[in-house]
Write a protein that holds these residues in place. Structure first.
Motif, PDB file in Angstrom:
ATOM      1  N   ARG A  66      61.280   1.767  77.942  1.00  0.00           N
ATOM      2  CA  ARG A  66      61.268   2.511  76.681  1.00  0.00           C
ATOM      3  C   ARG A  66      61.442   1.604  75.472  1.00  0.00           C
ATOM      4  O   ARG A  66      61.237   2.029  74.337  1.00  0.00           O
ATOM      5  N   LEU A  67      61.788   0.341  75.698  1.00  0.00           N
ATOM      6  CA  LEU A  67      62.007  -0.611  74.599  1.00  0.00           C
ATOM      7  C   LEU A  67      60.882  -1.629  74.515  1.00  0.00           C
ATOM      8  O   LEU A  67      60.255  -1.952  75.524  1.00  0.00           O
ATOM      9  N   MET A  68      60.671  -2.128  73.308  1.00  0.00           N
ATOM     10  CA  MET A  68      59.668  -3.166  73.087  1.00  0.00           C
ATOM     11  C   MET A  68      60.231  -4.181  72.099  1.00  0.00           C
ATOM     12  O   MET A  68      61.096  -3.841  71.280  1.00  0.00           O
ATOM     13  N   PRO A  69      59.752  -5.420  72.150  1.00  0.00           N
ATOM     14  CA  PRO A  69      60.146  -6.363  71.106  1.00  0.00           C
ATOM     15  C   PRO A  69      59.743  -5.796  69.747  1.00  0.00           C
ATOM     16  O   PRO A  69      58.675  -5.184  69.616  1.00  0.00           O
ATOM     17  N   TRP A  70      60.579  -5.972  68.745  1.00  0.00           N
ATOM     18  CA  TRP A  70      60.324  -5.392  67.423  1.00  0.00           C
ATOM     19  C   TRP A  70      58.944  -5.752  66.896  1.00  0.00           C
ATOM     20  O   TRP A  70      58.291  -4.931  66.261  1.00  0.00           O
ATOM     21  N   TYR A  71      58.472  -6.973  67.174  1.00  0.00           N
ATOM     22  CA  TYR A  71      57.190  -7.434  66.626  1.00  0.00           C
ATOM     23  C   TYR A  71      55.979  -6.817  67.339  1.00  0.00           C
ATOM     24  O   TYR A  71      54.853  -6.972  66.885  1.00  0.00           O
ATOM     25  N   GLU A  72      56.205  -6.122  68.459  1.00  0.00           N
ATOM     26  CA  GLU A  72      55.112  -5.450  69.172  1.00  0.00           C
ATOM     27  C   GLU A  72      55.020  -3.964  68.841  1.00  0.00           C
ATOM     28  O   GLU A  72      54.163  -3.261  69.367  1.00  0.00           O
ATOM     29  N   HIS A  73      55.878  -3.490  67.977  1.00  0.00           N
ATOM     30  CA  HIS A  73      55.865  -2.070  67.626  1.00  0.00           C
ATOM     31  C   HIS A  73      54.523  -1.716  66.988  1.00  0.00           C
ATOM     32  O   HIS A  73      54.042  -2.436  66.101  1.00  0.00           O
ATOM     33  N   PRO A  74      53.884  -0.621  67.429  1.00  0.00           N
ATOM     34  CA  PRO A  74      52.550  -0.282  66.904  1.00  0.00           C
ATOM     35  C   PRO A  74      52.517   0.034  65.409  1.00  0.00           C
ATOM     36  O   PRO A  74      51.450  -0.059  64.791  1.00  0.00           O
ATOM     37  N   ASP A  75      53.635   0.395  64.823  1.00  0.00           N
ATOM     38  CA  ASP A  75      53.675   0.727  63.397  1.00  0.00           C
ATOM     39  C   ASP A  75      54.106  -0.446  62.516  1.00  0.00           C
ATOM     40  O   ASP A  75      54.462  -0.251  61.357  1.00  0.00           O
ATOM     41  N   MET A  76      54.067  -1.654  63.065  1.00  0.00           N
ATOM     42  CA  MET A  76      54.493  -2.838  62.318  1.00  0.00           C
ATOM     43  C   MET A  76      53.682  -2.973  61.032  1.00  0.00           C
ATOM     44  O   MET A  76      52.465  -3.077  61.064  1.00  0.00           O
TER      45      MET A  76
ATOM     46  N   ARG B 262      77.287  -0.720  65.572  1.00  0.00           N
ATOM     47  CA  ARG B 262      76.112  -0.256  66.320  1.00  0.00           C
ATOM     48  C   ARG B 262      75.487   0.995  65.733  1.00  0.00           C
ATOM     49  O   ARG B 262      74.587   1.563  66.320  1.00  0.00           O
ATOM     50  N   GLN B 263      75.955   1.411  64.598  1.00  0.00           N
ATOM     51  CA  GLN B 263      75.413   2.603  63.940  1.00  0.00           C
ATOM     52  C   GLN B 263      75.174   2.291  62.479  1.00  0.00           C
ATOM     53  O   GLN B 263      75.953   1.539  61.880  1.00  0.00           O
ATOM     54  N   PRO B 264      74.155   2.822  61.901  1.00  0.00           N
ATOM     55  CA  PRO B 264      73.125   3.651  62.507  1.00  0.00           C
ATOM     56  C   PRO B 264      72.090   2.789  63.247  1.00  0.00           C
ATOM     57  O   PRO B 264      71.910   1.620  62.924  1.00  0.00           O
ATOM     58  N   ILE B 265      71.412   3.380  64.218  1.00  0.00           N
ATOM     59  CA  ILE B 265      70.392   2.639  64.962  1.00  0.00           C
ATOM     60  C   ILE B 265      68.995   2.885  64.408  1.00  0.00           C
ATOM     61  O   ILE B 265      68.063   2.149  64.714  1.00  0.00           O
ATOM     62  N   GLY B 266      68.850   3.934  63.594  1.00  0.00           N
ATOM     63  CA  GLY B 266      67.538   4.274  63.063  1.00  0.00           C
ATOM     64  C   GLY B 266      67.518   4.234  61.539  1.00  0.00           C
ATOM     65  O   GLY B 266      68.523   4.503  60.898  1.00  0.00           O
ATOM     66  N   TRP B 267      66.365   3.882  61.002  1.00  0.00           N
ATOM     67  CA  TRP B 267      66.207   3.813  59.557  1.00  0.00           C
ATOM     68  C   TRP B 267      65.833   5.168  59.001  1.00  0.00           C
ATOM     69  O   TRP B 267      65.022   5.896  59.569  1.00  0.00           O
TER      70      TRP B 267
ATOM     71  N   ALA C 155      60.111   3.421  70.536  1.00  0.00           N
ATOM     72  CA  ALA C 155      58.899   3.907  69.869  1.00  0.00           C
ATOM     73  C   ALA C 155      59.193   4.511  68.503  1.00  0.00           C
ATOM     74  O   ALA C 155      58.346   4.465  67.605  1.00  0.00           O
ATOM     75  N   ARG C 156      60.387   5.055  68.310  1.00  0.00           N
ATOM     76  CA  ARG C 156      60.768   5.641  67.020  1.00  0.00           C
ATOM     77  C   ARG C 156      61.292   4.590  66.042  1.00  0.00           C
ATOM     78  O   ARG C 156      61.592   4.907  64.901  1.00  0.00           O
ATOM     79  N   GLY C 157      61.429   3.358  66.505  1.00  0.00           N
ATOM     80  CA  GLY C 157      61.955   2.292  65.656  1.00  0.00           C
ATOM     81  C   GLY C 157      63.459   2.161  65.703  1.00  0.00           C
ATOM     82  O   GLY C 157      64.040   1.407  64.931  1.00  0.00           O
ATOM     83  N   ASN C 158      64.109   2.884  66.623  1.00  0.00           N
ATOM     84  CA  ASN C 158      65.564   2.767  66.766  1.00  0.00           C
ATOM     85  C   ASN C 158      65.916   1.420  67.388  1.00  0.00           C
ATOM     86  O   ASN C 158      65.304   1.002  68.376  1.00  0.00           O
ATOM     87  N   LEU C 159      66.906   0.756  66.809  1.00  0.00           N
ATOM     88  CA  LEU C 159      67.325  -0.557  67.278  1.00  0.00           C
ATOM     89  C   LEU C 159      68.150  -0.442  68.554  1.00  0.00           C
ATOM     90  O   LEU C 159      68.870   0.523  68.761  1.00  0.00           O
ATOM     91  N   ASN C 160      68.057  -1.474  69.398  1.00  0.00           N
ATOM     92  CA  ASN C 160      68.865  -1.571  70.600  1.00  0.00           C
ATOM     93  C   ASN C 160      69.638  -2.879  70.521  1.00  0.00           C
ATOM     94  O   ASN C 160      69.038  -3.934  70.318  1.00  0.00           O
TER      95      ASN C 160
ATOM     96  N   PRO D 178      59.946  -2.644  61.821  1.00  0.00           N
ATOM     97  CA  PRO D 178      58.518  -2.297  61.859  1.00  0.00           C
ATOM     98  C   PRO D 178      58.063  -1.346  60.759  1.00  0.00           C
ATOM     99  O   PRO D 178      56.930  -1.450  60.286  1.00  0.00           O
ATOM    100  N   GLY D 179      58.907  -0.463  60.309  1.00  0.00           N
ATOM    101  CA  GLY D 179      58.525   0.527  59.308  1.00  0.00           C
ATOM    102  C   GLY D 179      58.588   0.049  57.867  1.00  0.00           C
ATOM    103  O   GLY D 179      58.236   0.795  56.963  1.00  0.00           O
ATOM    104  N   TRP D 180      59.037  -1.191  57.647  1.00  0.00           N
ATOM    105  CA  TRP D 180      59.137  -1.712  56.289  1.00  0.00           C
ATOM    106  C   TRP D 180      57.930  -2.587  55.967  1.00  0.00           C
ATOM    107  O   TRP D 180      57.550  -3.453  56.745  1.00  0.00           O
TER     108      TRP D 180
END
Length: 164
Positions: free
Chosen positions: A99-109, A51-56, A81-86, A18-20
């Motif tokens: 606490r999780l959402m599909p990547w394409y629904e992230h508000p910062d997409m 499984r690491q890193p989970i965050g960009w 919400a922070r963009g950390n992968l699960n 989402p942040g890219w």
């Protein structure tokens, strides 16, 4: 990852972080392509998943950077919400913890203006919602193989084949 500027379509195996933005996505995917095509590709294959890193973080370096990019493009389904992968949740949307959402629904997409076509998520099935198209309709599990036309605005899959 493939980007078609004329059709304004991004094709990716699993997802887009989402942040890219589109330019970052192309740049980061190219880094992985170079590793895969290089002489040391066996080392890449041994180190690419984890499984690491989970965050960009733009400051990630070396294998951590390549692994995050690879995991995003090939394994991602949900993020927080922070963009950390699960990497543990694989069910259809609605089955995941709140606490999780599909990547394409992230508000910062950042790639919202592009049509994004992806697979890798058979429990999601064929889905067309706003600018996303999920093509994985579970052929490997006896479901269907789905194809769509990207050069038109379509409502339904163009073609589905039973895979039994």
């Amino acid at each position: 990852m493939h980007c078609d500027k004329k059709l304004k379509v991004i094709l990716v195996h699993a997802g887009v972080y989402p942040g890219w933005n589109r330019k970052q996505l192309i740049q980061y995917a190219r880094k992985v392509e170079i590793k895969i095509q290089g002489k040391k590709y066996p080392k890449f294959l041994k180190k690419m998943y984890g499984r690491q890193p989970i965050g960009w973080n733009g400051k990630l370096k070396g294998w951590n950077r390549i692994r995050f990019i690879t995991n995003t493009l090939t394994r991602m389904r949900y993020c927080d919400a922070r963009g950390n992968l699960n990497f543990t949740q694989k069910g259809a949307p609605g089955s995941q913890p709140k606490r999780l959402m599909p990547w394409y629904e992230h508000p910062d997409m950042k790639c919202k203006k592009w049509r994004i076509v992806f697979g890798h998520w058979s429990s999601l099935g064929y889905t067309q919602n706003n600018n996303i198209i999920s093509l994985d309709s579970g052929c490997v599990w006896g479901g269907k193989l789905t194809a769509v036309r990207l050069d038109s605005n379509f409502v339904a899959p163009v073609w589905q084949l039973n895979c039994q």
